[in-house]
Write an enzyme that holds these catalytic residues in place. Structure first.
Site, short mmCIF file in Angstrom:
data_model
loop_
_atom_site.label_atom_id
_atom_site.label_comp_id
_atom_site.label_asym_id
_atom_site.label_seq_id
_atom_site.Cartn_x
_atom_site.Cartn_y
_atom_site.Cartn_z
N ARG B 8 0.83 -1.22 0.00
CA ARG B 8 0.00 0.00 0.00
C ARG B 8 0.85 1.26 0.00
NH1 ARG B 8 -2.43 1.12 6.09
NH2 ARG B 8 -0.87 -0.05 7.23
N SER B 35 -5.65 4.89 5.28
CA SER B 35 -5.39 3.45 5.31
C SER B 35 -4.91 2.93 3.96
CB SER B 35 -6.66 2.69 5.71
OG SER B 35 -7.22 3.23 6.87
N GLU B 56 -19.49 3.89 -1.33
CA GLU B 56 -18.69 3.15 -2.30
C GLU B 56 -19.40 2.99 -3.65
OE1 GLU B 56 -19.41 2.14 0.79
OE2 GLU B 56 -17.49 2.29 1.83
N PHE B 81 -15.12 -3.90 0.51
CA PHE B 81 -16.13 -2.98 -0.01
C PHE B 81 -15.95 -2.77 -1.52
CE2 PHE B 81 -15.14 -1.40 4.40
CZ PHE B 81 -16.14 -2.14 5.00
N ARG B 165 -1.76 -4.79 2.81
CA ARG B 165 -1.59 -3.78 3.85
C ARG B 165 -0.21 -3.80 4.49
NH1 ARG B 165 -1.97 -4.06 9.54
NH2 ARG B 165 -2.88 -2.23 10.54
C1 LIG Z 1 -19.18 0.28 4.10
C2 LIG Z 1 -18.00 0.69 4.88
N1 LIG Z 1 -17.09 1.50 4.32
C3 LIG Z 1 -15.97 1.85 5.02
C4 LIG Z 1 -15.78 1.39 6.28
C5 LIG Z 1 -14.50 1.72 7.03
N2 LIG Z 1 -14.79 2.64 8.13
C6 LIG Z 1 -14.90 2.21 9.41
S1 LIG Z 1 -15.32 3.43 10.47
C7 LIG Z 1 -15.30 4.58 9.24
C8 LIG Z 1 -15.64 6.01 9.54
C9 LIG Z 1 -16.97 6.10 10.19
O1 LIG Z 1 -17.32 7.42 10.45
P1 LIG Z 1 -18.62 7.72 11.30
O2 LIG Z 1 -19.78 6.98 10.74
O3 LIG Z 1 -18.75 9.17 11.40
O4 LIG Z 1 -18.30 7.03 12.68
P2 LIG Z 1 -17.65 7.65 14.01
O5 LIG Z 1 -17.25 9.06 13.74
O6 LIG Z 1 -18.72 7.57 15.01
O7 LIG Z 1 -16.49 6.78 14.34
C10 LIG Z 1 -14.99 3.99 8.02
C11 LIG Z 1 -14.89 4.70 6.74
C12 LIG Z 1 -16.76 0.55 6.84
N3 LIG Z 1 -16.64 0.03 8.06
N4 LIG Z 1 -17.87 0.22 6.13
#
Ligand SMILES: Cc1ncc(C[n+]2csc(CCOP(=O)(O)OP(=O)(O)O)c2C)c(N)n1
Ligand SMILES: [Mg+2]
Lengths: 290, 311
Positions: B8, B35, B56, B81, B165
């Site tokens: 990555r 990431s 996505e 995803f 990764r």
């Molecule tokens: C469909 C999907 N895309 C990407 C992710 C990776 N991911 C995990 S947490 C996150 C950010 C989440 O942000 P938010 O919904 O605002 O949660 P919080 O701020 O409460 O942590 C991402 C992009 C995922 N879990 N699921």
């Protein structure tokens, strides 16, 4: 439903204990979603110790209210509240993230009692909640369904498909909460993909919408009470929160989304949360074992 | 041995280098830039970095639209995803009209930090491989990642890139050239052929050394290009070594093992052993914990090879 009056002080104590448990879990595991756990401490506390009709002795009780953590990555604090409520023993908390633990990185409904849906891929929980609420209506059951979403999560198209369907089906037994902490993984919601005007959007989708401070027990309780009185449509609570709330060095910092914590950071966080000195020492020694 | 580098990292830096030369390269991100390492491109070319938020499906559609104007969009997220979530958008919006969209899945197979089953992509190769017009590549190390990103920029059509990764040692030669549909023999051998891709190549090479002590002379092939697959190198291995073992960081259904079986069954039937995740979901844990749990350590692979060749 008959509710005992809750002491606000008791809720505060619980929320604080949840935060302490989160720090211990992340400290021990060397990884975990800190920020999005901390922002929902008051919401989860109020749900589990004021609102939800659930029975830890009988997690499969048919009439129970259903709660879905749609933002599944906040699993550390979810497990903390499940242990606080008695669904799982406290001593398994530190097994989080181990291959053989029931406490997987994202909640697994087949492994962990009290978990109603397997989540972790964002955007899916509200649809599942719609299915449960619709099912309750079809079966003539009176339980309620709750889903907690992230604000970043609300960028997923599926959330809006679910929103549309919930109002079409007139699901007044459904309550969604958005943890509006203004941050997602890669930056600020407002810069990455703004949600505003969020209130108006949900209203236009046919929901009753309540906007509150998600760290105020009084406001959370009032909103939950108000939601029950709304007939013929679902309710959304937009909860304004601070990501990382309760640990100053994490607050409103995007870097504290998913982290490993150093011994010093764990110590500092636990101190700030008022964790007793012996417990801090124990946690630090457990970290060093790894 | 040179330093270990994560694919990555190489991916993120190569995008920046190519972005300097080619103004048509644009990068889309579904909230995982830190990431996937598209954060480097975000810093260098903020105008050509397109954050779509956690959305996505929309991202793939936007990439398809951009490609019709001559842009070369790299749509990036985690592999789970980038495949499962957007399967139909990739199929109908990108692959069917053969648009020039590059879909990049980071954090692959079991090795996704401690994120566990929901984030483990054990199906992505199966999904992408079965979509017509798609090219599917999993580069093994930093050097190959660079070559593959260069290839993807020059190739006109949809490509799925599976980008690991965690740090890998140098596997391919420094002067390595990537060719579509060509695999690389990393080690000659006459008793059995081990075919692998991505992170498992390192353990497969170690396994080849382990079985050598038991008198088994194993050939090892890096099959980074999973579609189109290098049929000739597979047939040759079947002919010359008589037995094939595949080692993959993916469900054994539909992935590299299946691709090899398809060729062997049609063209030169010999016995095959597929090593990988045996149609179960993954778990949270470190890479070492994953390898131990799913029997993917070099010693596990060696044991399987010995049993297989002994029979
Ligand atoms: C469909 C999907 N895309 C990407 C992710 C990776 N991911 C995990 S947490 C996150 C950010 C989440 O942000 P938010 O919904 O605002 O949660 P919080 O701020 O409460 O942590 C991402 C992009 C995922 N879990 N699921
Ligand atoms: Mg957020």
């Amino acid at each position: 439903m008959n509710k005992k009056p809750v002491e606000r002080k008791k809720l505060e104590e619980i929320a604080n204990r949840l935060r302490i448990k989160v720090v211990k879990m992340i400290g021990k595991s060397g990884f975990g979603h800190a920020g999005g756990s901390m922002s929902i401490a008051e919401i989860l506390t109020t749900l589990y110790f004021y609102e939800l009709q659930v029975d830890p002795e009988n997690p499969a009780w048919e009439e129970r209210d259903r709660f879905i953590l749609s933002k599944g990555h906040a699993a550390p604090i979810f497990y903390a509240v499940l242990s606080e409520k008695g669904f799982i023993p406290e001593d398994i908390l530190l097994t989080i993230h181990h291959p053989d633990s029931p406490l997987q990185c994202h909640p697994d409904m087949r492994l962990c009692p009290g978990v109603e849906a397997s989540t972790g891929a964002l955007g899916q929980g509200l649809s599942i909640a719609v299915g449960m609420a619709l099912g309750a209506k079809l079966k003539g059951k009176s339980f309620r369904v709750y889903a907690l979403l992230g604000d970043g999560e609300a960028q997923e198209g599926q959330v809006w498909e679910a929103a549309m369907s919930a109002s079409k089906f007139k699901l007044d037994n459904l309550l969604a909460i958005i943890d509006y902490n203004k941050l997602e993984l890669s930056g600020k919601i407002n810069e990455v993909m703004p949600l505003e005007p969020l209130y108006d959007k949900w209203v236009s989708f046919g929901w009753h919408v309540i906007e509150i401070n998600g760290h105020s027990f009084t406001q959370i309780i009032n909103a939950l009470d108000e939601a029950k009185k709304i007939k013929g449509k679902p309710t959304l609570i937009i909860a304004h929160t601070v990501k990382g709330q309760g640990v100053s060095f994490m607050e409103d910092k995007v870097e504290w989304h998913a982290v490993s914590m150093s011994v010093d950071q764990v110590k500092e966080a636990l101190k700030e949360l008022g964790c007793p000195q012996e417990e801090i020492e124990l946690t630090l020694s457990q970290m060093k074992e790894e | 041995m040179s330093d270990r580098i994560a694919p990555r990292e190489a991916f993120g830096k190569t995008l920046v280098r190519l972005g300097e030369e080619n103004p048509n390269i644009v990068v889309l991100d579904a909230d995982l830039a830190p990431s996937t390492k598209t954060s480097y491109f975000r810093e260098s070319f903020p105008q050509r970095f397109i954050p779509v938020g956690i959305a996505e499906q929309n991202m793939i559609g936007i990439a398809a639209g951009l490609s019709t104007l001559g842009f070369i969009p790299f749509a990036t997220t985690f592999a789970c995803f980038a495949s499962r979530r957007v399967c139909d958008q990739v199929t109908v919006s990108c692959a069917y009209p053969r648009l020039n969209v590059k879909i990049v899945g980071g954090y692959v197979g079991l090795f996704v930090g401690k994120n566990g089953a929901t984030h483990q992509a054990l199906e992505d190769i199966a999904i992408m491989r079965s979509i017509a017009n798609m090219v599917v590549i999993e580069p093994v190390d930093a050097t190959e990642t660079e070559r593959v990103i260069e290839f993807a920029c020059n190739y006109d059509g949809p490509v799925y890139l599976r980008i690991g990764r965690d740090p890998m040692p140098q596997i391919v030669p420094q002067d390595y050239k990537f060719q579509l549909g060509r695999a690389l023999v990393l080690r000659e051998g006459k008793d059995v052929t081990l075919i692998s891709s991505g992170a498992m190549v390192e353990d497969t090479l170690k396994a080849a050394s382990l079985v050598e002590k038991e008198g088994i002379d194993a050939r090892v092939i890096n099959m980074s290009c999973i579609k189109p697959v290098d049929e000739e190198i597979i047939v040759k291995a079947a002919e010359e070594t008589g037995r094939i073992v595949t080692v993959e960081n993916h469900n054994i259904i539909g992935g590299l093992g299946s691709a090899v079986c398809e060729v062997v069954a049609e063209r030169y039937p010999v016995r095959i052993k597929r090593i990988g995740i045996r149609d179960v979901f993954g778990k949270s844990g470190t890479n070492e914990e994953m390898k131990a749990k799913f029997k993917l350590r070099a010693e596990d692979i060696a044991k399987e090879v010995i049993n297989f060749v002994g029979r």
